[in-house]
Motif scaffolding. Structure first.
Motif, PDB file in Angstrom:
ATOM      1  N   LYS A 274     109.607  26.236-126.464  1.00  9.91           N
ATOM      2  CA  LYS A 274     108.831  25.129-127.030  1.00  9.91           C
ATOM      3  C   LYS A 274     107.662  25.648-127.862  1.00  9.91           C
ATOM      4  O   LYS A 274     107.410  25.176-128.975  1.00  9.91           O
ATOM      5  CB  LYS A 274     108.294  24.221-125.908  1.00  9.91           C
ATOM      6  N   GLN A 275     106.945  26.645-127.319  1.00 11.20           N
ATOM      7  CA  GLN A 275     105.778  27.153-128.025  1.00 11.20           C
ATOM      8  C   GLN A 275     106.174  27.883-129.306  1.00 11.20           C
ATOM      9  O   GLN A 275     105.483  27.790-130.321  1.00 11.20           O
ATOM     10  CB  GLN A 275     104.968  28.091-127.114  1.00 11.20           C
TER      11      GLN A 275
ATOM     12  N   TYR B 106     108.888  21.666-133.976  1.00 13.64           N
ATOM     13  CA  TYR B 106     109.044  21.015-132.667  1.00 13.64           C
ATOM     14  C   TYR B 106     108.693  19.537-132.782  1.00 13.64           C
ATOM     15  O   TYR B 106     107.684  19.166-133.383  1.00 13.64           O
ATOM     16  CB  TYR B 106     108.138  21.666-131.623  1.00 13.64           C
TER      17      TYR B 106
ATOM     18  N   LYS C 228     106.843  25.188-131.780  1.00 15.48           N
ATOM     19  CA  LYS C 228     105.567  24.624-132.234  1.00 15.48           C
ATOM     20  C   LYS C 228     104.914  25.556-133.260  1.00 15.48           C
ATOM     21  O   LYS C 228     104.400  25.121-134.292  1.00 15.48           O
ATOM     22  CB  LYS C 228     104.617  24.432-131.048  1.00 15.48           C
TER      23      LYS C 228
END
Length: 450
Positions: free
Chosen positions: A162-163, A171, A166
């Motif tokens: 996820k990071q 994301y 991002k």
């Protein structure tokens, strides 16, 4: 420990919620759910509160204080009753929040702020299976059940992926972003087993890549990526992901594997584009910029942005019909909305060569000649390459005048039509600098720098 492992460990140390943060989230969720259940009993309603999404599955990133709490109604309840009673219960719960507002997706829900946490209180039907859903949100609890049964032990891999997404700006499944959703990230981890294995696999992806974990897909999808929903064989979880954003991920994944760097996990801090740099860029590019500015309608982004994209495409088609060639285009919205076009030129010669029928098309040729003989033209009717031609005055030789005169004839969409009909402004080149909003100026930087 490899360099990639070291980077992932460092990233995880700053994005993984600590026990105190987890306890705060859990306590708030349990409190709100208990109040929903108690209020349901007091009102004689057969409802239950349920926490869904990443906060329920332990795959949320530190600092992301978002809770999705569903107010679950029995499936035999009428849709109208769910909307009315669900909103009534949600508003009663939200009275104890610092602030709240009614929002609308497929049906109304309440967005509230409780002690720094953003909480969505969403009415939904408690159906027996995903195949029986009566509204789009009804399938979310089945995502909870499926992911929770498999994801244990892989939560850290989800957080790191996820990071990374991002950091590279892809994301979020909102129609504004067209990126990777949280649920899609979880399914990718379940399918491939780790963050690194996903990056390795992505280097081999092509448009149309299909992942069907349960091997039960029933439809052929034409999206950039197809990830069949394990809880619904007809649904593509990756439907919102754009081809460009998938390709950005492929490119960055391969780059990271070759040259690991923690910078991939941090979002680039953008500086607003100031007046002098804007003018410098515009002079250097020698193109024309046209911005249509109006008040953004008060609807959620997933309603607003599809309409903005629709209007953008409709105006683009209009430009091409009138011989203005579009080089670049984008949309931006906060309190105001802007549809921005970069044109090869916003000015055209007043004379336009108008092509008629082929000479041997006798009936059409006669009508064409009759129409233009003696009319207000720059030339007589003449023949070029076997066709009748005539040079006529162009109806619009400026792009700004074209938009001002014809925008209401474009496909505007329900909510945008009301805003644009009320008031809009067409700004050309340096007139765009009248928009001082810093977020818009950051958007301008992205527009040019990509």
């Amino acid at each position: 420990m490899t360099e990639i492992t070291q980077i992932c460990t460092t990233v995880l140390s700053r994005i993984k919620p600590n026990e105190a943060e987890k306890s705060r989230l859990k306590a708030l969720a349990e409190s709100i759910i208990a109040r929903i259940n108690a209020l349901g009993e007091a009102e004689g309603l057969n409802i239950k509160g349920e926490l869904v999404g990443s906060s329920a599955r332990g795959t949320w990133i530190s600092g992301e204080h978002d809770l999705d709490i569903f107010i679950m109604f029995q499936p035999d309840v009428e849709r109208k009753e769910l909307e009315e009673k669900g909103l009534y219960i949600a508003k009663k719960i939200a009275r104890d929040s610092q602030s709240f507002e009614e929002r609308y997706a497929e049906h109304p829900y309440i967005h509230a702020i409780f002690d720094g946490f953003e909480v969505d209180l969403v009415p939904a039907f408690k159906v027996e299976s995903a195949s029986e859903i009566k509204s789009a949100v009804d399938r979310t609890p089945f995502h909870n059940i499926y992911v929770a049964s498999i994801i244990r032990g892989l939560e850290d891999e989800v957080l790191v992926l996820k990071q990374f997404l991002k950091g590279i700006g892809v994301y979020g499944s909102e129609l504004k972003t067209q990126g990777f959703s949280g649920y899609l990230v979880e399914l990718l981890i379940i399918n491939y087993g780790s963050f690194v294995k996903i990056l390795e696999a992505a280097c081999e992806w092509k448009s149309g890549i299909t992942i069907d974990i349960e091997k039960h897909g029933t439809l052929v999808h034409k999206d950039a990526m197809v990830v069949v929903d394990p809880t619904d064989p007809a649904r593509n979880v990756a439907a919102a992901l754009s081809l460009d954003n998938m390709c950005i991920f492929i490119d960055r994944a391969c780059e990271f594997l070759k040259n690991p760097d923690e910078a991939y996990f941090s979002m680039k801090i953008l500086e607003p584009l100031d007046d002098s740099n804007f003018i410098k860029i515009l002079k250097g590019r020698r193109t024309s910029l046209l911005a249509i500015e109006f008040t953004a309608p008060d609807v959620v982004e997933d309603v607003l942005f599809p309409q903005l994209y629709k209007v953008r495409e409709s105006i683009h088609e209009m430009f091409e019909r009138y011989d203005f060639h579009v080089y670049n285009k984008s949309v931006w919205a906060q309190k105001a909305a802007v549809i921005l076009f970069e044109l090869e030129s916003s000015k055209l010669p007043h004379v336009k060569r108008h092509a008629g029928p082929q000479v041997w098309s006798k009936e059409h040729a006669l009508a064409f000649k009759s129409k233009y003989i003696g009319s207000d033209t720059f030339s007589n009717v003449f023949i070029r390459d076997g066709r009748f031609m005539v040079e006529i005055p162009r109806k619009y030789d400026g792009a700004k005048k074209l938009v001002e005169s014809e925008i209401l004839n474009c496909a505007l969409g329900k909510h945008l039509a009301l805003s644009i009909k009320k008031e809009f402004h067409v700004l050309e080149d340096e007139e765009i600098l009248n928009i001082k909003d810093n977020e818009f100026r950051k958007f301008l930087r992205i527009f040019f720098e990509k």
